[in-house]
Design a protein around this motif. Structure first.
Motif, PDB file in Angstrom:
ATOM      1  N   MET A   1      -4.485  63.796 -73.234  1.00 11.15           N
ATOM      2  CA  MET A   1      -3.050  63.507 -73.131  1.00 11.15           C
ATOM      3  C   MET A   1      -2.807  62.160 -72.448  1.00 11.15           C
ATOM      4  O   MET A   1      -1.953  61.383 -72.867  1.00 11.15           O
ATOM      5  CB  MET A   1      -2.327  64.620 -72.370  1.00 11.15           C
ATOM      6  CG  MET A   1      -2.239  65.923 -73.143  1.00 11.15           C
ATOM      7  SD  MET A   1      -1.509  67.242 -72.176  1.00 11.15           S
ATOM      8  CE  MET A   1       0.188  66.716 -72.096  1.00 11.15           C
ATOM      9  N   VAL A   2      -3.568  61.899 -71.386  1.00 13.43           N
ATOM     10  CA  VAL A   2      -3.400  60.639 -70.656  1.00 13.43           C
ATOM     11  C   VAL A   2      -3.819  59.454 -71.527  1.00 13.43           C
ATOM     12  O   VAL A   2      -3.125  58.431 -71.585  1.00 13.43           O
ATOM     13  CB  VAL A   2      -4.177  60.669 -69.321  1.00 13.43           C
ATOM     14  CG1 VAL A   2      -4.186  59.304 -68.668  1.00 13.43           C
ATOM     15  CG2 VAL A   2      -3.572  61.693 -68.385  1.00 13.43           C
ATOM     16  N   GLU A   3      -4.955  59.594 -72.238  1.00 13.48           N
ATOM     17  CA  GLU A   3      -5.405  58.507 -73.114  1.00 13.48           C
ATOM     18  C   GLU A   3      -4.392  58.233 -74.216  1.00 13.48           C
ATOM     19  O   GLU A   3      -4.093  57.076 -74.529  1.00 13.48           O
ATOM     20  CB  GLU A   3      -6.767  58.847 -73.725  1.00 13.48           C
ATOM     21  CG  GLU A   3      -7.909  58.718 -72.743  1.00 13.48           C
ATOM     22  CD  GLU A   3      -9.252  59.080 -73.354  1.00 13.48           C
ATOM     23  OE1 GLU A   3      -9.439  58.872 -74.571  1.00 13.48           O
ATOM     24  OE2 GLU A   3     -10.119  59.558 -72.608  1.00 13.48           O
ATOM     25  N   ARG A   4      -3.833  59.276 -74.811  1.00 14.58           N
ATOM     26  CA  ARG A   4      -2.826  59.117 -75.861  1.00 14.58           C
ATOM     27  C   ARG A   4      -1.569  58.438 -75.298  1.00 14.58           C
ATOM     28  O   ARG A   4      -0.989  57.559 -75.943  1.00 14.58           O
ATOM     29  CB  ARG A   4      -2.480  60.478 -76.467  1.00 14.58           C
ATOM     30  CG  ARG A   4      -1.665  60.358 -77.740  1.00 14.58           C
ATOM     31  CD  ARG A   4      -1.404  61.698 -78.409  1.00 14.58           C
ATOM     32  NE  ARG A   4      -2.628  62.418 -78.694  1.00 14.58           N
ATOM     33  CZ  ARG A   4      -2.839  63.699 -78.382  1.00 14.58           C
ATOM     34  NH1 ARG A   4      -1.926  64.404 -77.752  1.00 14.58           N
ATOM     35  NH2 ARG A   4      -3.985  64.275 -78.696  1.00 14.58           N
ATOM     36  N   ALA A   5      -1.168  58.831 -74.092  1.00 17.59           N
ATOM     37  CA  ALA A   5       0.009  58.218 -73.463  1.00 17.59           C
ATOM     38  C   ALA A   5      -0.247  56.746 -73.141  1.00 17.59           C
ATOM     39  O   ALA A   5       0.651  55.913 -73.280  1.00 17.59           O
ATOM     40  CB  ALA A   5       0.378  58.986 -72.195  1.00 17.59           C
ATOM     41  N   LEU A   6      -1.474  56.421 -72.708  1.00 17.16           N
ATOM     42  CA  LEU A   6      -1.817  55.014 -72.437  1.00 17.16           C
ATOM     43  C   LEU A   6      -1.712  54.183 -73.715  1.00 17.16           C
ATOM     44  O   LEU A   6      -1.190  53.071 -73.701  1.00 17.16           O
ATOM     45  CB  LEU A   6      -3.230  54.903 -71.853  1.00 17.16           C
ATOM     46  CG  LEU A   6      -3.407  55.284 -70.396  1.00 17.16           C
ATOM     47  CD1 LEU A   6      -4.883  55.349 -70.039  1.00 17.16           C
ATOM     48  CD2 LEU A   6      -2.691  54.308 -69.487  1.00 17.16           C
TER      49      LEU A   6
END
Length: 182
Positions: free
Chosen positions: A134-139
């Motif tokens: 989720m964090v990688e996608r948001a980045l």
């Protein structure tokens, strides 16, 4: 008429090399090194210079085989000793990195930044941490680009305000595991 094939004598093939470049006084100096040993040399793992460089010869252009002139070495480094100059170039020169190596390093740094964010931040609505994915996608959605010359922790801290525009996010309280205090 002879049928023997004439081959050059004294020609040294430099294969599987990494070039380390160093510019000084407007001149470019290069040395031919083995691919993965330069980083080990700089980290202090490798001590023997002969295990790092393919030859202690200093070149003006490695790929063309043009040697650096002795007077240029003397003027730029204060010595014409090839091994001493090689040590200076190894310590301070720019290592030529392939596209694949650069991409692997970039991806690892990106994952490190995401891991640090997962450890330090939570979803304020549920008070639970986000997953790495989720964090990688948001980045990616926030168009956050990592800088390979800076630390992952520093970039993770700078990414928090950027991510807050994309997903609800806040810094989590430090969790100390162990025995309860007084």
């Amino acid at each position: 008429m002879s049928r023997d094939v004439k081959q050059p004598i004294g020609q040294k093939r430099l294969t599987n090399i990494a070039t380390v470049r160093f510019k000084k006084m407007g001149k470019r100096f290069e040395i031919a090194c083995y691919k993965n040993t330069v980083v080990n040399w700089r980290n202090g793992v490798e001590k023997d210079i002969n295990e790092v460089v393919q030859t202690t010869t200093v070149f003006a252009n490695v790929s063309k085989g043009v040697l650096a002139k002795r007077e240029d070495l003397q003027a730029a480094f204060g010595t014409a000793d090839d091994e001493a100059v090689c040590r200076i170039i190894l310590a301070d020169g720019d290592l030529q990195v392939s596209d694949k190596e650069r991409k692997v390093h970039y991806d690892a740094l990106y994952k490190d930044v995401a891991n640090i964010l997962v450890d330090k931040c939570v979803n304020p609505e549920t008070n639970r941490p986000y997953t790495n994915t989720m964090v990688e996608r948001a980045l990616k959605e926030a168009h956050f680009a990592v800088d390979p010359k800076r630390s992952a922790k520093q970039q993770a801290l700078e990414a928090i305000p950027v991510l807050q525009r994309v997903i609800p996010l806040r810094r989590g309280e430090k969790r100390v595991e162990g025995e309860g205090g007084p």
